[in-house]
Motif scaffolding. Structure first.
Motif, PDB file in Angstrom:
ATOM      1  N   ASN B 192       0.866  -1.156  -0.043  1.00 26.17           N
ATOM      2  CA  ASN B 192       0.142   0.067   0.091  1.00 26.17           C
ATOM      3  C   ASN B 192       0.758   1.110   0.017  1.00 26.17           C
ATOM      4  O   ASN B 192       0.570   2.431   0.335  1.00 26.17           O
ATOM      5  CB  ASN B 192      -1.088  -0.040   1.170  1.00 26.17           C
ATOM      6  CG  ASN B 192      -0.521  -0.132   2.584  1.00 26.17           C
ATOM      7  OD1 ASN B 192       0.977   0.343   2.800  1.00 26.17           O
ATOM      8  ND2 ASN B 192      -1.061  -0.003   3.532  1.00 26.17           N
ATOM      9  N   CYS B 194       3.405   2.489   1.739  1.00 26.03           N
ATOM     10  CA  CYS B 194       3.845   3.294   2.893  1.00 26.03           C
ATOM     11  C   CYS B 194       5.230   3.883   2.909  1.00 26.03           C
ATOM     12  O   CYS B 194       5.526   4.936   3.564  1.00 26.03           O
ATOM     13  CB  CYS B 194       3.716   2.414   4.106  1.00 26.03           C
ATOM     14  SG  CYS B 194       5.038   1.166   4.338  1.00 26.03           S
ATOM     15  N   GLN B 196       8.199   2.543   3.587  1.00 31.22           N
ATOM     16  CA  GLN B 196       9.149   1.987   4.689  1.00 31.22           C
ATOM     17  C   GLN B 196       9.838   0.999   4.951  1.00 31.22           C
ATOM     18  O   GLN B 196       9.955   0.177   5.872  1.00 31.22           O
ATOM     19  CB  GLN B 196       8.330   2.360   6.020  1.00 31.22           C
ATOM     20  CG  GLN B 196       7.284   3.728   6.145  1.00 31.22           C
ATOM     21  CD  GLN B 196       8.240   4.767   6.357  1.00 31.22           C
ATOM     22  OE1 GLN B 196       9.222   4.782   6.726  1.00 31.22           O
ATOM     23  NE2 GLN B 196       7.826   5.884   5.856  1.00 31.22           N
ATOM     24  N   CYS B 201       8.661  -4.662   6.766  1.00 30.69           N
ATOM     25  CA  CYS B 201       7.143  -4.430   6.215  1.00 30.69           C
ATOM     26  C   CYS B 201       6.093  -4.997   7.033  1.00 30.69           C
ATOM     27  O   CYS B 201       6.026  -6.298   7.035  1.00 30.69           O
ATOM     28  CB  CYS B 201       7.146  -4.973   4.637  1.00 30.69           C
ATOM     29  SG  CYS B 201       5.417  -4.955   4.055  1.00 30.69           S
ATOM     30  N   LEU B 203       3.025  -5.374   6.258  1.00 30.57           N
ATOM     31  CA  LEU B 203       1.771  -6.003   5.623  1.00 30.57           C
ATOM     32  C   LEU B 203       2.322  -7.341   5.069  1.00 30.57           C
ATOM     33  O   LEU B 203       1.587  -8.221   4.646  1.00 30.57           O
ATOM     34  CB  LEU B 203       1.456  -5.323   4.331  1.00 30.57           C
ATOM     35  CG  LEU B 203       1.091  -3.779   4.456  1.00 30.57           C
ATOM     36  CD1 LEU B 203       0.435  -3.488   3.246  1.00 30.57           C
ATOM     37  CD2 LEU B 203      -0.417  -3.935   5.516  1.00 30.57           C
ATOM     38  N   ASP B 205       4.201  -8.042   2.432  1.00 29.97           N
ATOM     39  CA  ASP B 205       4.143  -8.319   0.966  1.00 29.97           C
ATOM     40  C   ASP B 205       5.737  -7.923   0.634  1.00 29.97           C
ATOM     41  O   ASP B 205       5.815  -8.373  -0.643  1.00 29.97           O
ATOM     42  CB  ASP B 205       3.137  -6.930   0.492  1.00 29.97           C
ATOM     43  CG  ASP B 205       3.806  -5.820   0.402  1.00 29.97           C
ATOM     44  OD1 ASP B 205       3.813  -5.204   1.306  1.00 29.97           O
ATOM     45  OD2 ASP B 205       4.526  -5.364  -0.566  1.00 29.97           O
TER      46      ASP B 205
HETATM   47  S1  SF4 Z   1       6.659  -3.188   0.463  1.00 30.05           S
HETATM   48 FE1  SF4 Z   1       5.646  -2.939   2.570  1.00 30.05          FE
HETATM   49  S2  SF4 Z   1       6.967  -1.564   3.699  1.00 30.05           S
HETATM   50 FE2  SF4 Z   1       7.432  -1.278   1.646  1.00 30.05          FE
HETATM   51  S3  SF4 Z   1       6.362   0.122   0.822  1.00 30.05           S
HETATM   52 FE3  SF4 Z   1       4.900  -1.581   0.383  1.00 30.05          FE
HETATM   53  S4  SF4 Z   1       3.808  -1.973   2.082  1.00 30.05           S
HETATM   54 FE4  SF4 Z   1       5.328  -0.404   2.669  1.00 30.05          FE
END
Ligand code: SF4
Ligand SMILES: Cc1cc2nc3c(=O)[nH]c(=O)nc-3n(C[C@H](O)[C@H](O)[C@H](O)COP(=O)(O)OP(=O)(O)OC[C@H]3O[C@@H](n4cnc5c(N)ncnc54)[C@H](O)[C@@H]3O)c2cc1C
Lengths: 168, 515
Positions: B192, B194, B196, B201, B203, B205
């Motif tokens: 999504n 973010c 970071q 992560c 999520l 993902d």
């Molecule tokens: S991979 Fe995970 S930590 Fe990196 S931008 Fe996407 S949601 Fe954020």
């Protein structure tokens, strides 16, 4: 990915600050630390609040540093390290001695002029080193508060929403 | 599987939904940060003043030139934990350029690999499938036998600016292949954005090995995983075979018998363990008849230039490291990427402590007006190890188990510094073309800072000059294999290494299976 120092976030960044002013330790050795500012339990540090509010004043979007209790955060941080504490006591004492009134009672223009001079001062002397360390610690604590980012295109935290497109 | 560090739970350990997030890096847990010491890191020479770190919004302190090059705060940056450094990696997923396997033949620098692109290609394809790599299929010389499993991510505002600026000055920027899901995949949700990835992560993902390979392996029921279990010695038996491992777990020392050992401790801990396991038969350490264990250490030759672009908006949004320029060719030996988010210019603290100077109401206004205008370009380039670059055992410093710390010595050669200058100038050129005023720079000349490390148990055909063969088996011990970045004979031309580490590891697994 290359540069990762930023990743070390708070603790190592703060410890780097400790390293950066160790060279000053000799000149700080003579400064007695008052009772209200002993290592581990700093309750008051002279004009710290006024210095912080001159660095980060209130404006139409966001409150001042002390309104967000950045002074307490800074004192907690300073309390962890004897050398840092000595630097703060020495520098704040020096700032209060510049005029017949303590720093916090000076008109805004004069406070700004003092901080501007410190910003330009030799980084290897107490005023210059104190300015840059305090500025960076203050920014870190201040902008960690969601109230400080009113007016920014930012959520209080990157999750759970993320920043899905569109981005323009 | 024995892992020295702890496990991390993406949901509870990466609190990116809590305020104050920008003050927190990747979380530290007991045992998740290995200790190292530093030996000779070379000098920061006055002739490299143009490569000195500086920033407008940071401390006005300047490292004196002519003095030893210090290690940065992060130094050798790594995580000890289930998943290793992929837990905090960004997730760039690069295949090495076919020519990067033949650096010596093509450029006269370094050595050639005993394995080539064609042999690794099926493994690259398999790893991309397991991780869920998103990319765009026009990768030029890095030919593919199958498309990327997922379509490329949408380009962030910063990536779009660099692609447009690069086009005008002859830098062909494009999509960077990324181990982050552009759509739901393999029971994992889509990214999504973010921004970071290096903080972990939440999520799941991002294709770190804990949520991909290890999750799948555990799902088979065939893998037994023990975390917080540090191997402290490999014990040899007849014919040089490794017969036992000695390990520390839960305050006790255990001996474990094993038919096969696959060592994957990374390019610092792997040579350390081999050296620590010296015995009367192998007084210089295991797998070290060649004397090459710990030698040929290669750090990350890196550069970052960052600036502010007055007409840019929302550069803190999007996927980190989403655009890449593969560089001017093998002679140059470097690549550039879009690094605004990954270098931490995704929150106001990064801006205030690096990009924007001053204080008072003017500073607060400048912060608000400038936020979202940062644009940063990072470079990584080929390193050829100096004779002094190596990992040894520290003669004095010990860890909690009383074992000698690994000591890193790493000296940049004049050729590496020249490459760094070329990278810096290319980064500055594209930033300026994009309209940036450059306000912050950092790089390897004035500080040692390494995220990609290689070479300390290198592979080769000749047992006199290498530690493992082309399949990762040590020349000296028939049942000891190595499957991490220490086997890389060269650093590549700035490609991020994980995809190659994982592909070589799968090839090693096949070889063990066949044997
Ligand atoms: S991979 Fe995970 S930590 Fe990196 S931008 Fe996407 S949601 Fe954020
Ligand atoms: C901030 C950052 C960003 C990065 N971004 C990227 C990127 O975008 N793309 C990319 O490809 N690469 C990236 N990298 C590099 C990548 O993460 C590493 O190259 C890769 O993880 C190295 O893999 P490895 O298997 O060699 O070692 P590691 O990942 O270090 O794994 C070694 C593991 O072995 C364990 N171990 C060590 N010694 C022992 C012992 N004695 N007993 C038991 N266990 C032990 C360690 O705890 C660790 O978990 C990044 C790295 C960093 C730091």
């Amino acid at each position: 990915m290359p540069d990762s120092d930023w990743l070390e976030a708070a603790a190592p960044r703060l410890s780097r600050r400790s390293l950066l002013f160790q060279a000053l330790s000799a000149s700080l050795a003579g400064f007695a630390v008052p009772v209200l500012a002993q290592e581990g339990q700093v309750q008051s540090l002279g004009s710290l609040g006024s210095v912080l509010d001159t660095l980060l004043p209130a404006d139409e979007f966001s409150p001042s540093a002390t309104a967000l209790r950045v002074d307490q955060d800074v004192m907690d941080f300073v309390a962890q390290n004897q050398l840092m504490l000595r630097l703060f006591v020495a520098a704040l004492g020096w700032m209060d001695s510049l005029s017949d009134r303590p720093f916090g009672e000076l008109p805004a223009q004069q406070r700004i002029a003092i901080l501007s001079a410190m910003e330009q001062a030799d980084y290897n002397q107490i005023p210059g080193r104190f300015f840059h360390i305090l500025r960076s610690v203050a920014i870190e604590f201040y902008y960690a508060r969601p109230e400080a980012i009113a007016g920014y295109p930012l959520s209080p935290a990157p999750q759970p929403a993320g920043y899905p497109p569109p981005w323009s | 599987m024995l892992e020295a560090g702890p496990g991390f739970d993406p949901v509870t350990d990466y609190p990116l939904d809590k305020t104050g997030w920008e003050r927190r890096g990747f979380p530290a847990k007991p045992g998740s940060q290995g200790q190292v010491s530093y030996g000779d890191l070379g000098l920061f020479e006055a002739e490299n003043e143009d490569l000195r770190a500086w920033s407008r919004g940071g401390y006005p302190w300047r490292a004196p030139s002519g003095q030893p090059r210090p290690a940065s705060v992060s130094g050798y940056s790594h995580v000890m934990g289930v998943g290793g450094s992929t837990l905090h990696y960004v997730g760039e997923s690069h295949r090495l350029h076919p020519d990067a396997f033949n650096t010596f033949s093509k450029t006269g620098e370094g050595v050639d690999w005993p394995v080539g692109y064609a042999a690794l290609e099926p493994y690259y394809t398999l790893v991309e499938k397991v991780l869920g790599v998103a990319g765009d299929d026009g990768d030029g010389a890095r030919w593919r036998s199958a498309p990327y499993p997922l379509p490329a991510h949408p380009l962030s505002p910063g990536a779009q600016a660099l692609i447009a600026a690069g086009k005008r000055i002859g830098q062909g920027w494009g999509v960077n292949p990324r181990a982050a899901l552009s759509a739901a995949y393999d029971d994992r949700t889509a990214c999504n954005y973010c921004g970071q990835c290096s903080r972990g992560c939440p999520l799941g993902d991002k294709g770190s090995t804990d949520v991909t390979f290890l999750r799948q392996a555990l799902g088979t029921g065939n893998l037994q995983l023990l975390s917080e279990a540090t191997v402290i010695r490999l014990i040899t038996g007849p014919n040089g075979r490794i017969v036992q491992l000695e390990l520390h777990h839960a305050g006790q020392t255990h001996l474990v018998e094993t038919p096969v050992v696959v060592l994957a401790g990374g390019a610092i801990q792997t040579p350390r363990l081999l050296l620590l396991s010296a015995d009367p038969e192998h007084p210089d350490g295991l797998a070290n008849a060649s004397g090459q264990v710990g030698r040929n250490f290669m750090e990350t030759l890196n550069w970052v230039s960052a600036g502010l672009v007055s007409d840019m908006r929302n550069s803190h949004m999007g996927l980190p490291a989403d655009a890449i320029w593969w560089g001017p060719g093998i002679e140059a030996g470097f690549r550039l990427n879009h690094t605004t988010l990954e270098t931490g210019l995704n929150g106001p603290i990064g801006y205030g402590t690096r990009l924007i100077a001053g204080f008072g109401s003017g500073f607060k206004q400048a912060m608000r007006a400038g936020f979202g205008q940062a644009l940063a370009v990072g470079g990584i380039g080929r390193v050829v190890p100096d004779e002094r670059s190596r990992v040894t055992l520290d003669p004095e410093l010990r860890d909690v188990h009383g074992l000698a710390l690994p000591r890193i010595s790493s000296v940049l050669t004049p050729a590496s510094l020249q490459r760094l200058r070329h990278m810096a100038n290319a980064a500055r050129a594209v930033l300026r073309e994009a309209g940036a005023e450059i306000v912050s720079e950092s790089g390897s000349a004035s500080e040692f800072s390494a995220t990609h490390v290689f070479g300390t148990a290198r592979m080769g055909e000749d047992p006199k000059h290498s530690v493992v063969n082309a399949f990762g088996r040590t020349h000296d011990h028939p049942n000891l294999w190595i499957a991490d970045a220490s086997v890389f004979p060269g650093s590549g031309d700035g490609e991020s290494p994980s995809l190659t580490i994982m592909s070589l590891a799968l090839r090693t697994a096949d070889a063990i299976h066949t044997q």
